[in-house]
Motif scaffolding. Structure first.
Motif, mmCIF file in Angstrom:
data_model
loop_
_atom_site.group_PDB
_atom_site.id
_atom_site.type_symbol
_atom_site.label_atom_id
_atom_site.label_comp_id
_atom_site.label_asym_id
_atom_site.label_seq_id
_atom_site.Cartn_x
_atom_site.Cartn_y
_atom_site.Cartn_z
ATOM 1 N N HIS A 34 0.831 -1.203 0.000
ATOM 2 C CA HIS A 34 0.000 0.000 0.000
ATOM 3 C C HIS A 34 0.865 1.252 0.000
ATOM 4 N N GLY A 35 0.444 2.241 -0.788
ATOM 5 C CA GLY A 35 1.152 3.517 -0.778
ATOM 6 C C GLY A 35 2.387 3.541 -1.654
ATOM 7 N N SER A 36 2.742 2.407 -2.260
ATOM 8 C CA SER A 36 3.931 2.387 -3.116
ATOM 9 C C SER A 36 3.603 2.892 -4.512
ATOM 10 N N ASN A 37 4.652 3.114 -5.288
ATOM 11 C CA ASN A 37 4.516 3.388 -6.710
ATOM 12 C C ASN A 37 4.901 2.123 -7.462
ATOM 13 N N ILE A 38 4.161 1.805 -8.521
ATOM 14 C CA ILE A 38 4.566 0.658 -9.330
ATOM 15 C C ILE A 38 4.732 1.093 -10.777
ATOM 16 N N ILE A 103 1.838 3.855 -11.710
ATOM 17 C CA ILE A 103 0.717 4.148 -10.801
ATOM 18 C C ILE A 103 1.317 4.502 -9.450
ATOM 19 N N THR A 104 0.966 5.672 -8.957
ATOM 20 C CA THR A 104 1.505 6.085 -7.654
ATOM 21 C C THR A 104 0.473 5.801 -6.561
ATOM 22 N N ASN A 105 0.960 5.719 -5.356
ATOM 23 C CA ASN A 105 0.100 5.583 -4.184
ATOM 24 C C ASN A 105 -0.913 4.439 -4.341
HETATM 25 C C1 NAG Z 1 5.768 8.061 -5.880
HETATM 26 O O1 NAG Z 1 5.856 8.971 -6.949
HETATM 27 C C2 NAG Z 1 5.526 10.295 -6.576
HETATM 28 C C3 NAG Z 1 5.423 11.137 -7.834
HETATM 29 O O2 NAG Z 1 6.411 10.808 -8.764
HETATM 30 C C4 NAG Z 1 6.559 10.802 -5.577
HETATM 31 O O3 NAG Z 1 6.270 12.119 -5.188
HETATM 32 C C5 NAG Z 1 6.532 9.886 -4.362
HETATM 33 O O4 NAG Z 1 7.542 10.253 -3.461
HETATM 34 C C6 NAG Z 1 6.708 8.437 -4.763
HETATM 35 N N1 NAG Z 1 6.442 7.608 -3.595
HETATM 36 C C7 NAG Z 1 7.197 6.558 -3.250
HETATM 37 C C8 NAG Z 1 6.748 5.787 -2.047
HETATM 38 O O5 NAG Z 1 8.207 6.236 -3.872
#
Ligand code: NAG
Length: 329
Positions: A34-38, A103-105
């Motif tokens: 959860h909350g990660s970017n993929i 996909i972020t968050n």
């Molecule tokens: C996810 O990507 C966003 C926008 O690029 C960034 O601001 C954020 O810090 C990233 N979050 C993580 C958990 O890497």
């Protein structure tokens, strides 16, 4: 000209990917939290210049593949991002052939299947990504037996198994991936719940729909239940120790130590089963004195109807009837 979709596999952040293949479909499983970017890789390989009218389309399917939703459609300079993906999903476009979806968050509704299509009337290559919650949720009760843990005991029990008490979201996600367990357990918010996919009489009733059965908040010190634990990942190696003899529990502990490892914990067997599809039809001791075995390919005499970590029990520790599973960090 016909664009081809070439595949590269990238690993972003905490996500790990496991490729599998089913007929002509290429599939990747990506584990995330959860909350990660993929990032879901998709690359166009063009034989000649840009073909006008070409569209890149990312689609999401629910886990059972019955519900389909549009995520993003790109037509040249114009990108459309749909609904809950607005402001969260975009194409990486590292170069003009890059159709990688970011996909972020990541949230609960993002788990499922994703498909990258390049549409110009002739497209044929399909790439599917399964995005799954990293980690594994497992129900736990100690040698004392069922419904013996207050909330503090439950926290300690998960810790001793190399895990933490599962959150509601983690249990919910486990339920959505098919978990069915008819004993109530603590969650980290102090509620007591259990996941039912096949409604039946002793488990909240046949007429109730599938879902999490919720006993609500319970007295943390004076209410006694099982617990749902969560193990985020498997960092080391879980394995069956090859050796000729059946062992007592003490011999099992010693045998792993002699192999430069430790006797595996309950979280290790569940993580190896879920994330590596570990499969072994031999009952082995684990660190809490229980005996279990992990089955990923259901078959007669092992676990005929379902993939599961099978629980034999908490046998007498002096019984020389089992092998052992070890874990090397
Ligand atoms: C996810 O990507 C966003 C926008 O690029 C960034 O601001 C954020 O810090 C990233 N979050 C993580 C958990 O890497």
């Amino acid at each position: 000209m016909m664009p081809l979709i070439a595949l590269t596999l990238l690993i972003l952040g905490v996500a790990t990917a496991v490729p599998t293949s089913d007929d002509n479909l290429v599939m990747f499983t990506i584990f995330t939290t959860h909350g990660s970017n993929i990032s879901l890789p998709c690359t166009l390989t063009r034989h000649s210049g840009f073909s006008t009218g070409m569209r890149i389309k990312w689609t999401k399917f629910s886990r059972d593949k019955t519900m389909e939703t549009d995520v993003l459609v790109s037509m040249g300079f114009h990108n459309m991002v749909y609904d809950s993906y607005q402001n969260r999903a975009f194409l990486r476009e590292a170069d003009e052939d890059d159709a990688t979806l970011i996909i972020t968050n990541v949230g609960l509704d993002d788990f499922g299947w994703y498909k990258c299509d390049v549409i110009d009337g002739m497209d044929d290559n399909t790439v599917l990504f399964s995005v799954e919650l990293d980690g594994v949720v497992f129900p736990y009760f100690p040698r004392l037996g069922r419904y013996n843990l207050n909330f503090q005991d439950a926290q300690r029990a998960c810790q001793e198994q190399g895990a933490s008490v599962a959150t509601f979201e983690q249990l919910y996600e486990a339920w959505r991936s098919g978990m069915d367990w008819c004993n109530a357990g603590w969650l980290s918010d102090g509620t007591v719940q259990y996941p039912i996919n096949n409604p039946r009489e002793p488990c909240g009733g046949e007429q109730n729909s599938a879902g999490l059965r919720n006993y609500g908040y319970q007295q943390k010190s004076s209410s006694f239940y099982d617990v749902f634990c969560f193990n985020p990942q498997l960092n080391g190696r879980f394995y069956w120790l090859d050796q000729p003899d059946k062992l007592t529990f003490d011999e099992a502990v010693e045998a792993c130590r002699n192999d430069g490892a430790e006797i595996a914990k309950v979280s290790h067997i569940f993580a190896a089963w879920k994330m590596q599809r570990y499969d072994r039809c031999d009952a082995g001791w684990l660190a809490d004195g229980s005996v279990r075995y992990p089955i990923s390919n259901p078959r007669n005499k092992c676990s005929p109807t379902e993939a599961a970590v099978r629980f034999v029990g908490f046998p007498n520790k002096k019984h020389k009837l089992y092998g052992v599973y070890c874990y090397r960090a």
